[in-house]
Design a protein around this motif. Structure first.
Motif, PDB file in Angstrom:
ATOM      1  N   UNK A   1       0.833  -1.208   0.000  1.00  0.00           N
ATOM      2  CA  UNK A   1       0.000   0.000   0.000  1.00  0.00           C
ATOM      3  C   UNK A   1       0.865   1.255   0.000  1.00  0.00           C
ATOM      4  N   UNK A   2       1.930   1.259   0.812  1.00  0.00           N
ATOM      5  CA  UNK A   2       2.811   2.424   0.879  1.00  0.00           C
ATOM      6  C   UNK A   2       3.482   2.668  -0.470  1.00  0.00           C
ATOM      7  N   UNK A   3       3.904   1.592  -1.135  1.00  0.00           N
ATOM      8  CA  UNK A   3       4.549   1.731  -2.442  1.00  0.00           C
ATOM      9  C   UNK A   3       3.587   2.321  -3.467  1.00  0.00           C
ATOM     10  N   UNK A   4       2.339   1.855  -3.466  1.00  0.00           N
ATOM     11  CA  UNK A   4       1.352   2.390  -4.401  1.00  0.00           C
ATOM     12  C   UNK A   4       1.017   3.849  -4.085  1.00  0.00           C
ATOM     13  N   UNK A   5       1.042   4.198  -2.798  1.00  0.00           N
ATOM     14  CA  UNK A   5       0.816   5.594  -2.416  1.00  0.00           C
ATOM     15  C   UNK A   5       1.929   6.482  -2.966  1.00  0.00           C
ATOM     16  N   UNK A   6       3.173   5.991  -2.887  1.00  0.00           N
ATOM     17  CA  UNK A   6       4.298   6.744  -3.460  1.00  0.00           C
ATOM     18  C   UNK A   6       4.164   6.836  -4.974  1.00  0.00           C
ATOM     19  N   UNK A   7       3.685   5.788  -5.596  1.00  0.00           N
ATOM     20  CA  UNK A   7       3.484   5.780  -7.043  1.00  0.00           C
ATOM     21  C   UNK A   7       2.452   6.834  -7.449  1.00  0.00           C
ATOM     22  N   UNK A   8       1.412   6.979  -6.643  1.00  0.00           N
ATOM     23  CA  UNK A   8       0.359   7.958  -6.952  1.00  0.00           C
ATOM     24  C   UNK A   8       0.886   9.386  -6.915  1.00  0.00           C
ATOM     25  N   UNK A   9       1.998   9.623  -6.218  1.00  0.00           N
ATOM     26  CA  UNK A   9       2.553  10.970  -6.157  1.00  0.00           C
ATOM     27  C   UNK A   9       3.139  11.418  -7.495  1.00  0.00           C
ATOM     28  N   UNK A  10       3.301  10.499  -8.421  1.00  0.00           N
ATOM     29  CA  UNK A  10       3.741  10.891  -9.760  1.00  0.00           C
ATOM     30  C   UNK A  10       2.667  11.699 -10.477  1.00  0.00           C
ATOM     31  N   UNK A  11       1.427  11.515 -10.063  1.00  0.00           N
ATOM     32  CA  UNK A  11       0.301  12.246 -10.652  1.00  0.00           C
ATOM     33  C   UNK A  11      -0.589  12.744  -9.522  1.00  0.00           C
ATOM     34  N   UNK A  12      -0.412  13.999  -9.080  1.00  0.00           N
ATOM     35  CA  UNK A  12      -1.151  14.508  -7.918  1.00  0.00           C
ATOM     36  C   UNK A  12      -2.664  14.385  -8.031  1.00  0.00           C
ATOM     37  N   UNK A  13      -3.190  14.336  -9.263  1.00  0.00           N
ATOM     38  CA  UNK A  13      -4.638  14.233  -9.431  1.00  0.00           C
ATOM     39  C   UNK A  13      -5.136  12.796  -9.298  1.00  0.00           C
ATOM     40  N   UNK A  14      -4.198  11.853  -9.122  1.00  0.00           N
ATOM     41  CA  UNK A  14      -4.553  10.432  -9.053  1.00  0.00           C
ATOM     42  C   UNK A  14      -4.521   9.946  -7.613  1.00  0.00           C
ATOM     43  N   UNK A  15      -5.552   9.224  -7.212  1.00  0.00           N
ATOM     44  CA  UNK A  15      -5.613   8.636  -5.875  1.00  0.00           C
ATOM     45  C   UNK A  15      -5.085   7.211  -5.933  1.00  0.00           C
ATOM     46  N   UNK A  16      -4.548   6.745  -4.805  1.00  0.00           N
ATOM     47  CA  UNK A  16      -4.018   5.382  -4.773  1.00  0.00           C
ATOM     48  C   UNK A  16      -5.101   4.357  -5.088  1.00  0.00           C
ATOM     49  N   UNK A  17      -6.363   4.659  -4.757  1.00  0.00           N
ATOM     50  CA  UNK A  17      -7.458   3.736  -5.073  1.00  0.00           C
ATOM     51  C   UNK A  17      -7.626   3.567  -6.579  1.00  0.00           C
ATOM     52  N   UNK A  18      -7.329   4.626  -7.367  1.00  0.00           N
ATOM     53  CA  UNK A  18      -7.406   4.529  -8.825  1.00  0.00           C
ATOM     54  C   UNK A  18      -6.379   3.522  -9.350  1.00  0.00           C
ATOM     55  N   UNK A  19      -5.211   3.516  -8.710  1.00  0.00           N
ATOM     56  CA  UNK A  19      -4.155   2.568  -9.109  1.00  0.00           C
ATOM     57  C   UNK A  19      -4.554   1.148  -8.720  1.00  0.00           C
ATOM     58  N   UNK A  20      -5.085   0.994  -7.510  1.00  0.00           N
ATOM     59  CA  UNK A  20      -5.426  -0.348  -7.045  1.00  0.00           C
ATOM     60  C   UNK A  20      -6.531  -0.988  -7.885  1.00  0.00           C
TER      61      UNK A  20
END
Length: 528
Positions: free
Chosen positions: A149-168
């Motif tokens: 979860x922490x890794x995906x949260x860091x990944x979401x920081x590449x696109x500030x308009x994207x939430x980690x839930x969108x990635x999951x």
């Protein structure tokens, strides 16, 4: 490989969650494809090198160094990667240090007989930190304080308009090295298209009910359900193939084909995976016979039939109903069930109650019925990912406790590698000679403070009577009060029983070992 090793090394020595996030996000921004995609896969546990095993690494280091010295060092350090990384005889300039993508791709294509030479060549080329990171990658146990979860949260920081839930929500439709994912997050491509009906949706989790918290809640605002003693799963069906996901998003369909074969509907359901016979929920120990198996025989499915007890609906066909209030979702679930009548699936009943006192009485009967406790859910709560405070609570039954005698200890891993922190404990029973003997009944790794860990470690060292490799046998002199949730019969243990979720509740420095509990006490608590 050098930059990935540097990332892992910095993560180990960075305690702050926010600082870890910045380190991972920076790595993703600075590293090229496909290396950053393989780093993402490694941090989220998506890499599996089937032909590279710890036994291969141990054989290599014993060829290159004194095998007795290695075994003693490994026993002391407690971590294979750290031990080999420091002991490996350096050969500066022997080879070119590999890129991360080179390691992953060549190992994936290598035959089993080629792996040892590949691994040895890379170990020769890397420095100590690089060897450590490489071996961590190889063995799959990074242990750098970073969750998926922490890794995906860091990944979401590449696109500030994207939430980690969108990635999951698209994660399980993607594969390493995730170049299409990075392209989307960086605005270079559209969002990857996956089969949405067979995708994992981040689960909504409950908070433990704290002491005194119930008095502040309005019983009219909540529905109550039983908390079943299985594992939380999400059933996604209607796409190319039905899937069963664990609470962390792991696809466990291969372990339960009898259930997925029965999922011939178009919906996403939230529920509890159980073993059910003749309408009765079997003990959790029966479900454990199915968990983690890659190949399931017909006999196993017949003896331990998989069953899904459902308590929420997230999608009905293409309609996303997660934003509806829980009361409305529950009505939709009831209507769906009556219409579909699926096999191997039933509904978790809603408990009728008027007051918390009435519900507390029902909770008091939970153990006798083999149930973990109760769930409380606000009737107006939407289904949101994570663990929001307030909408859902879990009110578990009180833990059981017995007094056991410490028998064996072993060093832990990571920060605990210098301490004897893994404890095997036992209870007394009558031996063949008519006297009493200790038999192991469980293991515990937590439940004590750092100060208590130091005290336990010293006691183990002072009272060791025998060694079995990394394991120390100790004199029967220390009593541990063990808390656990249930006890089941087990053919794998000499005592014939196995505890569920054992943890050290208290160290009984005051109690003589001879006054610890007898095995018959545990047998009297069996969930049959």
């Amino acid at each position: 490989m050098k930059q990935f090793a540097r990332l892992l090394d910095r993560l180990v020595f960075t305690p702050s969650r926010n600082a870890k996030l910045r380190l991972i996000a920076e790595h993703f921004r600075q590293q090229p494809d496909p290396d950053r995609g393989y780093a993402l896969a490694a941090l989220t546990g998506q890499l599996d090198f089937k032909t590279a095993k710890p036994a291969t690494i141990r054989a290599l280091i014993e060829e290159r160094s004194d095998p007795v010295l290695f075994r003693w060092s490994y026993d002391y350090v407690g971590d294979l990667a750290e031990t080999v990384a420091l002991m490996w005889p350096a050969k500066p300039g022997a080879n070119r240090p590999p890129e991360l993508s080179e390691v992953v791709e060549r190992l994936a294509a290598a035959r089993r007989e080629e792996v040892a030479d590949l691994v040895a060549g890379w170990l020769d080329a890397l420095d100590a930190t690089g060897r450590w990171a490489f071996l961590k990658l190889l063995t799959g146990g990074l242990r750098v304080g970073v969750s998926e979860r922490l890794t995906k949260t860091a990944l979401a920081e590449l696109a500030p308009q994207t939430d980690v839930a969108d990635i999951e929500e698209i994660w399980h439709g993607l594969e390493p090295p995730y170049e299409d994912l990075f392209a989307w997050l960086e605005g270079r491509a559209d969002k990857p298209i996956i089969d949405a009906r067979a995708a994992f949706r981040p689960m909504m989790l409950a908070n433990p009910l704290e002491d005194g918290e119930l008095a502040s809640l309005d019983p009219a605002a909540y529905l109550a359900e039983w908390k079943w003693d299985g594992i939380r799963v999400q059933a996604a069906a209607g796409g190319q193939r039905p899937r069963l996901f664990s609470r962390t998003g792991e696809d466990i369909s291969h372990s339960f084909p009898d259930l997925t074969d029965a999922m011939d509907f178009d919906a996403v359901l939230d529920g509890e995976l159980l073993v059910v016979r003749d309408g009765e929920v079997a003990p959790f120990n029966d479900l454990q016979q199915r968990l983690g198996r890659k190949n399931v025989t017909g006999r196993l499915m017949a003896e331990y039939p998989a069953h899904l007890r459902v308590y929420d609906i997230l999608f009905e066909r293409d309609e996303d109903v997660r934003n509806l209030p829980f009361m409305e979702r529950r009505k939709r679930l009831d209507q769906w069930y009556q219409r579909i009548q699926p096999t191997r699936i039933d509904l978790s009943p809603v408990i009728d109650f008027q007051s918390w006192e009435e519900l507390a009485e029902l909770r008091g009967d939970a153990r006798a019925r083999g149930i973990e406790g109760l769930m409380l859910k606000r009737v107006d709560s939407a289904y949101v990912s994570g663990r929001p405070k307030g909408p859902w609570f879990k009110w578990k039954r009180e833990a059981l406790t017995v007094d056991c005698v410490l028998m064996y200890a072993q060093r832990g891993h990571g920060k605990r590698s210098s301490f004897y922190s893994d404890y095997t404990f036992g209870c007394w029973r009558e031996g063949e000679d008519g006297g009493e003997e200790l038999v192991p009944v469980g293991k515990a790794y937590f439940g004590f403070t750092d100060e208590e860990l130091r005290q336990l470690d010293k006691w183990v060292r002072d009272n060791t009577v025998e060694r079995y490799g990394p394991v120390r046998a100790v004199a029967p002199g220390l009593v541990l009060e063990i808390a656990f949730d249930a006890v089941h019969r087990s053919k794998r243990h000499k005592s014939g029983v196995a505890m569920r979720f054992p943890r050290v509740h208290r160290i009984r420095w005051d109690k003589p070992a001879g006054e610890a509990d007898r095995l018959r006490t545990l047998e009297g608590l069996l969930d049959d």
